[in-house]
Write an enzyme that holds these catalytic residues in place. Structure first.
Site, mmCIF file in Angstrom:
data_model
loop_
_atom_site.group_PDB
_atom_site.id
_atom_site.type_symbol
_atom_site.label_atom_id
_atom_site.label_comp_id
_atom_site.label_asym_id
_atom_site.label_seq_id
_atom_site.Cartn_x
_atom_site.Cartn_y
_atom_site.Cartn_z
ATOM 1 N N SER A 55 0.698 -1.199 0.191
ATOM 2 C CA SER A 55 -0.118 0.036 -0.122
ATOM 3 C C SER A 55 0.867 1.416 -0.041
ATOM 4 C CB SER A 55 -1.002 -0.179 1.212
ATOM 5 O OG SER A 55 -1.994 0.672 1.100
ATOM 6 N N ASP B 3 -5.983 -4.228 -1.905
ATOM 7 C CA ASP B 3 -4.873 -3.623 -1.048
ATOM 8 C C ASP B 3 -4.204 -4.864 -0.386
ATOM 9 O OD1 ASP B 3 -3.617 -2.652 1.454
ATOM 10 O OD2 ASP B 3 -4.413 -1.102 0.852
#
Length: 358
Positions: free
Chosen positions: A60, A212
């Site tokens: 991320s 993610d």
């Protein structure tokens, strides 16, 4: 309170590098705009120039920092990396502070006075927003983070760098973590690694949709165990492991749950490292097993104590003053680590994983 306690059990001492810089791997956790704290940590470490960064593993926002770091090192050494990280966060701010990390006007700090957040209207608005799919409220799949990455990161430099980069994303259909290596890194990979599914459409790579990376690896540590990389790993976290108070409001409960969920895969990996460390140190492995397992030396610069006063909503805040405050906190945290733990790199773990996870 710090999660990781100092560890005194030494591993076999490594020779001092001829140039005084100690080889190390970095593990960068994700956390939206709180990634600017990592920016500060990295900026100070690069300024000190006592570490020889050989590999970076990340998810991320940590992956964004990692890519900027690697591209900057490839083009201009430590000072080039500092400039690349600065450009990354300036571009993030200059995107207008909206939607870069998945914010919507509902969560914008400008509309979040404390009295409003606790009102029934606010709660109803949050519930309504969360009930909508990004395929509904963003049908054209606009993602300003793409412009930020293209403007700030030289992906050819990343792919050609001698510093290894590993970026995690979550394969939606197979519920598996995929780790992309240096040669595979593109803006799409970073977008996938930072894709929160309730705010962005899944990012497709080679026909597979990704979310993610932090859901299953935040960050992934295992790629470092099977590569020709230094035994020392410096973990830089963004989510607090410990909180003194029990959350009771709806917002505080969601904030803490977010931290627990995104810390869970990291905790599992740290527990496994602690277990193997104990087997090695107690001599309980066979000769064959000892050839398969490495004695990883863990170090950490934690978010606990530095970001504990910030809410989940602040992870969407890309206002320049706030980002610079996070950077300042990160530099202070790095200063503390340089003074107390940097000398143990290559010698012993400076954190006691067994006490926490063993």
């Amino acid at each position: 309170m710090a999660l990781f306690k100092r560890k005194s059990t030494p591993a076999p001492a490594a020779p001092e590098p001829s140039d005084g810089r100690r080889p190390i791997c970095l593990a960068l956790q994700g956390g939206g705009a709180h990634g600017a704290f990592q920016w500060g940590v990295l900026d100070r470490l690069l300024e000190a120039d006592v570490l020889d960064i050989r590999a970076v593993t990340a998810s991320s926002a940590g992956a964004m920092n990692g890519a900027a770091l690697v591209s900057g090192l490839a083009k201009g050494g430590p000072e080039g990396a500092r400039q690349a990280l600065d450009k990354l966060w300036r571009e993030t701010n200059q995107s207008g502070g909206k939607n870069v990390f998945g914010d919507t006007s509902i969560w914008s700090n400008a509309f979040q006075p404390a009295w409003l957040k606790d009102s029934p209207l606010w709660r109803a608005s949050e519930t309504l927003a969360m009930s909508m799919s990004p395929y509904e409220f963003n049908p054209f799949n606009h993602n300003p983070l793409k412009r930020v990455l293209q403007a700030a990161i030289d992906f050819e430099a990343v792919r050609g760098s001698e510093v290894k980069l590993f970026v995690a994303a979550t394969a939606v259909r197979h519920a598996k973590s995929r780790v992309f290596a240096s040669a595979e890194i593109t803006d799409q990979v970073l977008l996938a690694s930072a894709c929160l599914p309730h705010l962005f459409q899944a990012v497709e790579i080679e026909g597979e949709p990704y979310w993610d990376g932090g859901y299953l690896a935040n960050p992934p540590l295992w790629p470092l165990f099977y590569q020709d990389t230094p035994d020392d790993v410096l973990l830089i976290t963004l989510n607090a492991f410990e909180r003194e108070d029990t959350p009771k409001s709806a917002g505080d409960i969601m904030d803490r749950l977010n931290e627990v969920v995104f810390n869970a895969p990291l905790v599992a990996e740290l527990r496994a490292i602690a277990f193997v460390q104990e087997l090695i140190e107690e001599g309980r492995l066979t000769d064959t097993a000892r050839e398969r397992y490495r004695h990883i030396l863990m170090h950490a610069i934690e978010a606990d104590g530095w970001l504990g006063d910030l809410s989940l909503g602040s992870k969407f805040n890309t206002e320049w003053t706030f980002l610079n405050d996070l950077k300042k906190r990160g530099r202070a945290a790095a200063d503390e680590w340089l003074a107390s733990c940097a000398g143990e790199v290559g010698v012993r773990s400076s954190v006691d994983l067994q006490a926490r996870f063993g």
